[in-house]
Scaffold this active site. Structure first.
Site, PDB file in Angstrom:
ATOM      1  N   CYS A   3     -34.130  29.399   8.554  1.00 50.23           N
ATOM      2  CA  CYS A   3     -33.473  28.062   8.838  1.00 50.23           C
ATOM      3  C   CYS A   3     -33.998  26.927   8.219  1.00 50.23           C
ATOM      4  CB  CYS A   3     -33.898  27.931  10.702  1.00 50.23           C
ATOM      5  SG  CYS A   3     -35.360  28.054  10.990  1.00 50.23           S
ATOM      6  N   ALA A  23     -39.843  38.997  14.288  1.00 49.56           N
ATOM      7  CA  ALA A  23     -38.591  39.193  15.388  1.00 49.56           C
ATOM      8  C   ALA A  23     -38.633  38.145  16.224  1.00 49.56           C
ATOM      9  CB  ALA A  23     -38.526  40.493  16.163  1.00 49.56           C
ATOM     10  N   ASP A  55     -36.431  37.495   8.621  1.00 48.35           N
ATOM     11  CA  ASP A  55     -36.122  36.084   9.128  1.00 48.35           C
ATOM     12  C   ASP A  55     -37.379  35.411   8.795  1.00 48.35           C
ATOM     13  OD1 ASP A  55     -34.161  34.229  10.178  1.00 48.35           O
ATOM     14  OD2 ASP A  55     -35.290  34.434  11.823  1.00 48.35           O
TER      15      ASP A  55
END
Length: 447
Positions: free
Chosen positions: A385, A260, A332
């Site tokens: 990303c 996170a 993520d």
């Protein structure tokens, strides 16, 4: 005391980044705040720092004929020269006499008169001789590498993945200035209400074309002002704003953000939850100081009522949480970050081919660990990303091979993505929308 002009500060920051392997954006923010720079000086400093890092190979190629003993040159001297040549080559509104004068002054302040004379001599020789012609580089890969300042192995890798036309387009854009983007905190206000207020401070602010809660400006330091301090918005790239909506979070959901920190996506997901209806988001990070950062961001953005931050390696989640605990899970994942080359240009110099496979192992391990904690019928979103298939599509393929109870579902979008490269996934490259490169995949757990 030295006169800390933007050029002087740029040399200091570039030297620190080189020696300490720190991120340019963090180093810049610290100096801008510490020195209380006005917007004009902050903008020029930012332009110098990013410009020099983005064009490092290019600048060194131009300087090479004029430096007799490059291995013996101090890091800071190299940065003085790079900063000066960057201005000469890429900034057409900066007078040459100002560039030469201040480079010499910085060399005096940081070193001595002898160093200043060396810097002046090198720059004068370059001025008289002119720049080397990049078109004379025979190898196409080396020419792309030097022209766009990307390691040759990475150019070859991206060309194999994307083809010469796409990779040339991508490389052309990664050295352009990054847009400044913010996410409106819909807990406090709407985009329509906040935009006219912020345009008084940031005139060129416009709505994002891909993120419904995003606003974008061509440069500028947006992390300041009363609205920012009040939590009306936060700094976040447009492409990463697509993650939270992809989960289709309901007010009562139990949500896990497995990786996170610093909390941008956590605080975005939290805007969909309602504490009074039992909605909750568990935000994990390995490090205690990063957990505190998540908590600070949650408090500033007024979503601390639904966020529970914990220090835990998500690969050990079974030690704390039972099976089928969460309605929605976001992974993520830690990644090579190659989608951030425009915003964090030093990334392209620090990566190695082996990183992709090493990171892939971690990414698959994270998915394998959290999968049992998702309820049947729940959704898991995987995002990175980066822009290489080893960390994106190949990770999903490997995970599905081990987990037949999961199936791919199309990524829900609030606005159409005309440049999406990977349906049913989302794959955004930095040149598609002038954002960070990003990958998103959505998986649903079947009975």
């Amino acid at each position: 005391m030295p006169k800390k002009t933007p050029r002087y500060l740029a040399v200091e920051i570039l030297t620190t980044i080189t020696k300490q392997k720190s991120y340019s954006n963090l180093a810049l923010d610290q100096v801008i705040k510490k020195e209380h720079l006005n917007p004009q000086d902050a903008g020029f400093l930012t332009q110098l720092v990013y410009g020099v890092i983005q064009h490092e190979y290019n600048l060194d190629y131009y300087l090479k004929p004029f430096i007799q003993k490059p291995t013996k040159m101090a890091v800071w001297v190299r940065q003085v020269l790079r900063t000066a040549v960057y201005q000469l080559v890429y900034l057409d509104r900066v007078p040459e006499h100002a560039i030469f004068y201040e480079a010499t002054e910085i060399a005096k302040q940081m070193g001595h008169v002898g160093t200043a004379k060396l810097v002046t001599a090198i720059l004068r020789n370059l001025q008289r001789t002119g720049l080397a012609d990049l078109n004379q580089i025979e190898s196409p890969l080396e020419r792309l590498s030097i022209t766009y300042s990307v390691p040759e192995w990475l150019v070859e890798k991206l060309q194999a993945d994307l083809g010469i036309e796409k990779v040339t387009q991508l490389l052309t854009t990664i050295n352009q200035p990054a847009n400044a983007s913010i996410r409106v905190n819909t807990r406090l206000n709407s985009v329509a209400d906040l935009l006219p207020q912020l345009q008084e401070q940031f005139e060129n602010l416009v709505p994002s074309q891909i993120a419904s809660v995003g606003l974008v400006a061509q440069g500028g330091h947006l992390a300041s002002g009363p609205a920012f301090e009040a939590g009306s918005y936060t700094i976040q790239d447009e492409s990463s704003m697509l993650v939270a909506p992809s989960l289709q979070i309901q007010p009562t959901d139990q949500v896990l953000d497995a990786c996170a920190a610093p909390g941008g996506k956590s605080t975005h997901m939290a805007t969909y939850l309602d504490a009074q209806q039992g909605g909750r988001l568990v935000a994990l990070d390995i490090h205690d100081h990063k957990v505190r950062l998540i908590e600070q961001n949650a408090k500033r953005l007024h979503v601390e009522d639904v966020i529970e931050a914990q220090a835990l390696d998500a690969r050990k989640i079974s030690t704390k949480f039972a099976a089928e605990t969460f309605d929605k899970i976001l992974v993520d994942a830690p990644c090579s970050g190659l989608g951030l080359m425009r915003r964090k240009p030093e990334i392209k110099y620090s990566r190695q081919p082996a990183d992709f496979i090493n990171l892939q192992k971690i990414q698959i391990a994270l998915l394998n660990a959290v999968a049992p904690t998702l309820k049947v019928g729940g959704q898991l979103t995987y995002s990175t990303c980066t822009i290489v298939p080893e960390e994106n599509q190949q990770v999903i393929t490997a995970f599905l091979a081990q987990h037949p109870e999961f199936t791919v579902v199309p990524v829900p979008l609030e606005l159409p993505l005309t440049q999406n490269q990977a349906t049913p996934f989302v794959q955004i490259y930095p040149d598609d929308y002038q954002t960070d490169g990003f990958f998103i995949a959505c998986l649903q757990r079947k009975a």
